[in-house]
Enzyme design. Structure first.
Site, PDB file in Angstrom:
ATOM      1  N   ASP A 151       0.825  -1.211   0.000  1.00 15.03           N
ATOM      2  CA  ASP A 151       0.000   0.000   0.000  1.00 15.03           C
ATOM      3  C   ASP A 151       0.866   1.270   0.000  1.00 15.03           C
ATOM      4  OD1 ASP A 151      -2.437   1.330   0.092  1.00 15.03           O
ATOM      5  OD2 ASP A 151      -3.207   0.158   1.771  1.00 15.03           O
ATOM      6  N   ASP A 214     -10.171   3.372  -3.022  1.00 14.82           N
ATOM      7  CA  ASP A 214     -10.904   2.175  -2.589  1.00 14.82           C
ATOM      8  C   ASP A 214     -12.287   2.058  -3.212  1.00 14.82           C
ATOM      9  OD1 ASP A 214      -8.725   1.944  -1.062  1.00 14.82           O
ATOM     10  OD2 ASP A 214      -9.782   1.827   0.854  1.00 14.82           O
TER      11      ASP A 214
HETATM   12  C1  GAL Z   1      -6.177   1.146   1.453  1.00 12.37           C
HETATM   13  C2  GAL Z   1      -6.315   0.131   0.337  1.00 12.37           C
HETATM   14  C3  GAL Z   1      -7.396  -0.848   0.746  1.00 12.37           C
HETATM   15  C4  GAL Z   1      -7.010  -1.510   2.041  1.00 12.37           C
HETATM   16  C5  GAL Z   1      -6.729  -0.485   3.128  1.00 12.37           C
HETATM   17  C6  GAL Z   1      -6.150  -1.094   4.381  1.00 12.37           C
HETATM   18  O1  GAL Z   1      -5.185   2.065   1.121  1.00 12.37           O
HETATM   19  O2  GAL Z   1      -6.629   0.780  -0.847  1.00 12.37           O
HETATM   20  O3  GAL Z   1      -7.629  -1.789  -0.280  1.00 12.37           O
HETATM   21  O4  GAL Z   1      -5.877  -2.308   1.828  1.00 12.37           O
HETATM   22  O5  GAL Z   1      -5.813   0.510   2.651  1.00 12.37           O
HETATM   23  O6  GAL Z   1      -5.927  -0.151   5.390  1.00 12.37           O
END
Ligand code: GAL
Length: 413
Positions: A151, A214
């Site tokens: 991430d 997301d």
């Molecule tokens: C976001 C990501 C999500 C999930 C989340 C976890 O940045 O896009 O899919 O992994 O973090 O905190």
């Protein structure tokens, strides 16, 4: 130049390791699996992972092609081990540590994925990997991890309020090299939301890259949280229509884990799943497999749709028609075949009466075209599993609001 420096140079060149590279051959078709985030957020634990792995086998998901069980954010303690600096699986959620869980998933003939972040903290506030790339990669290899979602939280001033800004390409390349050094083949899923256009530089770094913020479980919405947004199904589908040329075998545009089975209408679920297949996206279920309805199971194991996603050419669909009360998306397939998806974007029922000869199809990006005056195709409805005649006759079909029909065209012999 005297002989000595020259010799040193030559020797140096010989001793330098060959340029690191990602593990090849891991994602020749879009990867398929399940990820904990959309349903469980940080509330993921050993029992849920094991039960999901069991059901993958029992419900036929494994047989349908789903392979990876991915534990997203929230799996760690809030601090690294002070002595070893290693990441520590949360004692409450994973009381036996991570290795036995990975072994269990492998024991079901499946692969195991884990999550971390290129910044100092994950998006959930757990320890990130920045500065610990080689240590973390080694730890994952010891556990037998097969997939890493990586991430982009807490990587800089605009993102985590830090007095510096990490560079995305360098950060992801560093982790790729660390995985390579650890030696265990790992599918590397880049998740920086498309902010730094990974499709332009990540082909040799990762196997897939998220193209959006997301996903949210809604049809056509954007949910803003002051500074960042999550998006419904259609905004994600439409967001980056200019990047299909960058997706293909080994390096995929990732449209995010799916929300199928999480509360959309049955028609919207169908459209969501079928469009992910049309877009050659990685297919990661994001629902609670233990509570999945028969209807959802039937949809996500629809072999005819999955075959479109997994087509060996790996070409992402493009929007061909947008002004007829419906959208028509087209995906060239192997062996001169084509997939076409008609979607009813309207709020009422729609009767489609499509004359094949009205438009020839041309995909300039991938150099493929059809002249329906010269070529004839058999037409197969991959959603309802029936043969829908051939391109000699108009295609007639009624679509409910937000519903989809996907056709496979096979050249007539
Ligand atoms: C976001 C990501 C999500 C999930 C989340 C976890 O940045 O896009 O899919 O992994 O973090 O905190």
């Amino acid at each position: 130049m005297t002989l000595r420096p020259l010799l040193t140079l030559l020797l140096g060149a010989l001793l330098l390791p060959a340029a690191a590279q990602k593990f090849d051959g891991l994602a020749l078709t879009p990867p398929m699996g399940w990820n904990s985030w959309n349903t469980f957020a940080c509330d993921i634990d050993e029992t849920t992972v094991k039960e999901t792995a069991d059901l993958f086998v029992k419900l036929g998901l494994k047989e349908a092609g789903y392979q990876y069980i991915v534990v997203d954010d929230g799996w760690m303690e809030m601090r690294r081990d002070p002595e070893t600096l290693r990441l520590v699986p949360c004692h409450k959620k994973f009381p036996h540590g991570m290795k036995p869980v990975v072994d269990y998933v492998h024991g079901q003939g499946l692969r195991f994925g884990i999550y971390n972040c290129a910044g100092v903290l994950t998006c959930g506030g757990y320890p990130g990997t920045r500065g610990y790339e080689f240590l973390d990669a080694k730890q994952y290899a010891e556990w037998g991890v097969d997939f890493l979602k990586y991430d982009w939280c807490s990587t800089g001033s605009g993102n985590g309020g830090l007095p510096y800004q990490q560079e995305a390409r360098a950060s992801y390349t560093l982790m790729r090299d660390a995985l390579r050094q650890a030696g265990r083949p790992v599918l590397f899923n880049i998740c920086e939301w498309g902010d730094n256009q990974p499709w332009l530089w990540a082909k040799d770094v990762g196997h897939s890259w998220r193209i959006s913020g997301d996903i949210a479980c809604c049809w056509d919405c954007e949910l803003s949280y002051g500074g960042w947004s999550s998006f419904g199904i259609w905004p994600i589908i439409r967001m980056r229509q200019g990047i299909r040329q960058y997706s293909g075998p080994g390096h995929w545009n990732d449209f995010d884990m799916m929300e199928v089975g999480n509360g959309l209408s049955p028609a919207e679920d169908r459209t969501h799943f079928a469009m992910w297949c049309m877009l050659a996206s990685p297919l990661f279920l994001g629902n609670d497999i233990r509570k999945m309805s028969q209807e959802t199971l039937k949809l996500v194991t629809n072999k005819e749709l999955i075959a479109i996603d997994q087509d060996p050419l790996g070409i992402q669909a493009f929007r061909f028609i947008n002004d007829a009360g419906y959208e028509l998306w087209v995906k060239p397939l192997d062996k001169g075949q084509w997939a076409l998806a008609f979607v009813n974007m309207g709020e009422g029922t729609l009767d489609i009466d499509y004359d094949w000869r009205r438009f020839n199809i041309k995909d300039g990006t991938f150099g493929r075209s059809v002249d329906f005056h010269k070529e004839a195709f058999d037409v197969r409805d991959c959603v309802n599993h029936n043969d829908a005649d051939d391109t000699g006759k108009n295609f007639k079909h009624t679509l409910q609001k937000h519903d989809i029909v996907v056709l496979r065209l096979t050249p007539k012999r």
